[in-house]
Motif scaffolding. Structure first.
Motif, short mmCIF file in Angstrom:
data_model
loop_
_atom_site.label_atom_id
_atom_site.label_comp_id
_atom_site.label_asym_id
_atom_site.label_seq_id
_atom_site.Cartn_x
_atom_site.Cartn_y
_atom_site.Cartn_z
N ILE A 71 0.85 -1.19 0.00
CA ILE A 71 0.00 0.00 0.00
C ILE A 71 0.89 1.24 0.00
O ILE A 71 1.70 1.42 0.91
CB ILE A 71 -0.93 0.04 1.23
CG1 ILE A 71 -1.82 -1.21 1.29
CG2 ILE A 71 -1.81 1.28 1.20
CD1 ILE A 71 -2.73 -1.25 2.48
N ASP A 72 0.75 2.08 -1.01
CA ASP A 72 1.46 3.36 -1.10
C ASP A 72 0.43 4.47 -0.91
O ASP A 72 -0.55 4.56 -1.66
CB ASP A 72 2.15 3.51 -2.45
CG ASP A 72 3.25 2.48 -2.64
OD1 ASP A 72 3.98 2.23 -1.67
OD2 ASP A 72 3.36 1.91 -3.74
N THR A 73 0.65 5.32 0.09
CA THR A 73 -0.33 6.34 0.44
C THR A 73 0.32 7.72 0.44
O THR A 73 1.37 7.93 1.07
CB THR A 73 -0.93 6.07 1.83
OG1 THR A 73 -1.54 4.78 1.84
CG2 THR A 73 -1.98 7.12 2.18
N LEU A 74 -0.31 8.66 -0.24
CA LEU A 74 0.08 10.06 -0.23
C LEU A 74 -0.97 10.80 0.59
O LEU A 74 -2.16 10.76 0.27
CB LEU A 74 0.15 10.62 -1.64
CG LEU A 74 0.56 12.09 -1.76
CD1 LEU A 74 1.99 12.28 -1.25
CD2 LEU A 74 0.43 12.56 -3.21
N ARG A 75 -0.54 11.48 1.66
CA ARG A 75 -1.47 12.06 2.61
C ARG A 75 -1.23 13.56 2.77
O ARG A 75 -0.08 14.01 2.87
CB ARG A 75 -1.34 11.36 3.96
CG ARG A 75 -2.31 11.85 5.03
CD ARG A 75 -2.19 11.04 6.30
NE ARG A 75 -2.68 9.68 6.10
CZ ARG A 75 -1.91 8.62 5.99
NH1 ARG A 75 -0.59 8.76 6.05
NH2 ARG A 75 -2.41 7.43 5.82
N LEU A 76 -2.32 14.32 2.84
CA LEU A 76 -2.27 15.77 3.06
C LEU A 76 -3.16 16.10 4.24
O LEU A 76 -4.33 15.71 4.28
CB LEU A 76 -2.74 16.53 1.81
CG LEU A 76 -2.86 18.05 1.96
CD1 LEU A 76 -1.48 18.66 2.21
CD2 LEU A 76 -3.51 18.65 0.72
N GLY A 77 -2.62 16.82 5.21
CA GLY A 77 -3.39 17.17 6.39
C GLY A 77 -3.15 18.61 6.81
O GLY A 77 -2.11 19.19 6.52
N ALA A 78 -4.15 19.18 7.48
CA ALA A 78 -4.03 20.56 7.94
C ALA A 78 -4.90 20.74 9.18
O ALA A 78 -5.94 20.08 9.33
CB ALA A 78 -4.47 21.54 6.85
N SER B 115 -12.44 2.29 -0.62
CA SER B 115 -11.35 1.34 -0.90
C SER B 115 -9.98 1.91 -0.55
O SER B 115 -8.99 1.61 -1.20
CB SER B 115 -11.37 0.92 -2.37
OG SER B 115 -12.59 0.33 -2.70
N GLY B 116 -9.93 2.72 0.49
CA GLY B 116 -8.66 3.34 0.87
C GLY B 116 -8.05 2.69 2.10
O GLY B 116 -8.28 1.53 2.40
N TYR C 24 -4.61 9.56 -0.85
CA TYR C 24 -4.78 8.71 -2.02
C TYR C 24 -3.89 7.49 -1.84
O TYR C 24 -2.70 7.61 -1.52
CB TYR C 24 -4.40 9.45 -3.30
CG TYR C 24 -4.38 8.57 -4.54
CD1 TYR C 24 -5.55 8.33 -5.25
CD2 TYR C 24 -3.20 7.98 -4.96
CE1 TYR C 24 -5.53 7.52 -6.37
CE2 TYR C 24 -3.17 7.17 -6.09
CZ TYR C 24 -4.34 6.93 -6.78
OH TYR C 24 -4.33 6.13 -7.89
N SER C 25 -4.46 6.29 -2.04
CA SER C 25 -3.71 5.05 -1.82
C SER C 25 -3.72 4.19 -3.07
O SER C 25 -4.76 4.01 -3.71
CB SER C 25 -4.33 4.25 -0.66
OG SER C 25 -4.32 4.99 0.54
N GLY C 26 -2.54 3.67 -3.40
CA GLY C 26 -2.41 2.65 -4.43
C GLY C 26 -2.20 1.31 -3.75
O GLY C 26 -1.28 1.16 -2.96
N GLY D 273 -7.56 3.92 -3.73
CA GLY D 273 -8.52 4.31 -2.72
C GLY D 273 -8.37 5.76 -2.33
O GLY D 273 -7.30 6.36 -2.47
N LEU D 274 -9.46 6.33 -1.84
CA LEU D 274 -9.49 7.70 -1.36
C LEU D 274 -10.03 7.72 0.06
O LEU D 274 -10.99 7.01 0.38
CB LEU D 274 -10.37 8.57 -2.27
CG LEU D 274 -9.91 8.72 -3.72
CD1 LEU D 274 -10.99 9.46 -4.53
CD2 LEU D 274 -8.59 9.49 -3.79
N ASP D 275 -9.43 8.56 0.90
CA ASP D 275 -9.86 8.71 2.28
C ASP D 275 -9.97 10.19 2.64
O ASP D 275 -9.12 11.00 2.25
CB ASP D 275 -8.86 8.05 3.24
CG ASP D 275 -8.82 6.55 3.08
OD1 ASP D 275 -9.73 5.89 3.60
OD2 ASP D 275 -7.87 6.04 2.45
N TYR D 276 -11.02 10.51 3.40
CA TYR D 276 -11.21 11.87 3.88
C TYR D 276 -11.60 11.81 5.36
O TYR D 276 -12.34 10.93 5.78
CB TYR D 276 -12.31 12.59 3.11
CG TYR D 276 -12.11 12.59 1.61
CD1 TYR D 276 -11.33 13.56 1.00
CD2 TYR D 276 -12.72 11.62 0.82
CE1 TYR D 276 -11.14 13.56 -0.37
CE2 TYR D 276 -12.54 11.61 -0.56
CZ TYR D 276 -11.75 12.59 -1.14
OH TYR D 276 -11.57 12.58 -2.50
#
Length: 320
Positions: free
Chosen positions: A25-32, A86-87, A48-50, A60-63
């Motif tokens: 699982i490769d995940t790019l995450r942005l937080g604030a 599916s994240g 966003y996860s591959g 997959g997408l997560d919020y």
């Protein structure tokens, strides 16, 4: 902003089948986060996860949104909303958390609790938690949770849960606590439903001297259309005597009774000597006894009686 990679080999479950495979699982995450003032804080993350598992690939997408309001030092209210397609929040089967693997549930004898996300591909959760301390001796909490998981036979459900809790310090090392939890689950595209009410009460005493104790009561009531409804009542007691600075002697007792699905009576007792080797590492030597009795005359398996001496190392993360 962050990047995370998980890579491993282990059991990957597809429906009711489980096989050993490779997971990545490769995940790019942005937080604030932003504090509007000293009382209100807002925070959010998106990712966003591959995903690659068993030779198949997906994304997959997560919020997630979180708001915390603390108007005073003794009142705190927080709310959270999470959405996953599916994240990472909707994990791949039971691969990531290891639940059900190894001795007594996993590699730790205490086991691990599952959550709403197991085996789902779509996940939505809303939760509100309130903590209130009217004075230094009383602590109150309440929470509301609504979670919906879709994607497999075991997770196509929506659960609404309400929890209440209270803790009171009576002085001289005596503390009482109680929790009341109620949940209702309905299954997606089905008339089936399930309800559960759980009540827990505990009395903890640490008076001056070498002796400390705990007494507990737990009740579980279930309802709905499920064939697996089960009610239970259990009692527990523990007595700890400090022989010396690094030496404890503990007497544990537990008894319970279940009715409905697989009715049983069970009793567990143990006498354990504990030596603190180093900080949170201890050696336990003790005698344990267990007795499980079936109350359904149709059952011919599952009951047993066992006893014996036990030697183990324990890691106490809550302090010695």
């Amino acid at each position: 902003l962050g990047f995370e990679r998980q890579d491993g080999t282990g059991p990957v479950r597809a429906g009711t089948n489980s096989s050993t495979g490779h997971l990545q699982i490769d995940t790019l995450r942005l937080g604030a986060s932003y504090a509007l003032d000293e009382k209100l804080t807002l925070a959010g993350t998106s990712s966003y996860s591959g995903v690659s598992a068993g030779g198949e690939h997906g994304k997959g997408l997560d919020y997630s949104l979180l708001a915390t309001y603390q108007p005073s030092t003794n009142l705190r209210v927080s709310s959270e909303y999470s959405l996953s397609d599916s994240g990472a929040l909707a994990t791949l089967g039971r691969f990531q958390n290891g639940y059900g693997l190894g001795y007594d549930g996993n590699g730790f004898s205490g086991g691990i609790n599952s959550d709403f996300t197991l085996g789902s591909t779509s996940y939505r959760m809303f939760k509100v938690t309130t903590e209130y301390d009217p004075n230094e001796k009383i602590s109150l909490n309440a929470d509301f949770t609504n979670a919906r998981t879709v994607g497999s036979v075991s997770s196509n459900s929506e659960t609404t849960a309400i929890g209440l809790g209270a803790t009171m310090d009576l002085g001289r090392g005596l503390q009482i606590s109680t929790t009341l939890d109620q949940s209702s689950t309905r299954f997606v595209d089905s008339e089936a439903s399930s309800r559960a009410t759980n009540l827990n009460f505990a009395l903890n005493g640490s008076p001056p001297g070498r002796l400390s104790y705990r007494v507990g009561l737990s009740l579980l009531l279930t309802g709905g259309q499920s064939d697996f409804k089960q009610n239970s009542t259990s009692y527990e007691a523990a007595l700890v005597y400090r022989l010396a600075k690094r030496h404890n002697l503990t007497l544990n007792f537990f008894t319970g009774s279940t009715s409905g699905y697989y009715p049983q009576d069970n009793l567990n007792a143990s006498l354990i000597y504990q030596y603190q080797i180093w900080q949170n590492l201890a050696l336990n030597i003790g005698y344990k006894y267990a007795d499980v009795h079936n109350r359904d005359p149709k059952l011919t398996s599952g009951a047993y009686r066992a006893s014996g001496f036990d030697l183990e190392l324990s890691f106490n993360f809550g302090g010695f």
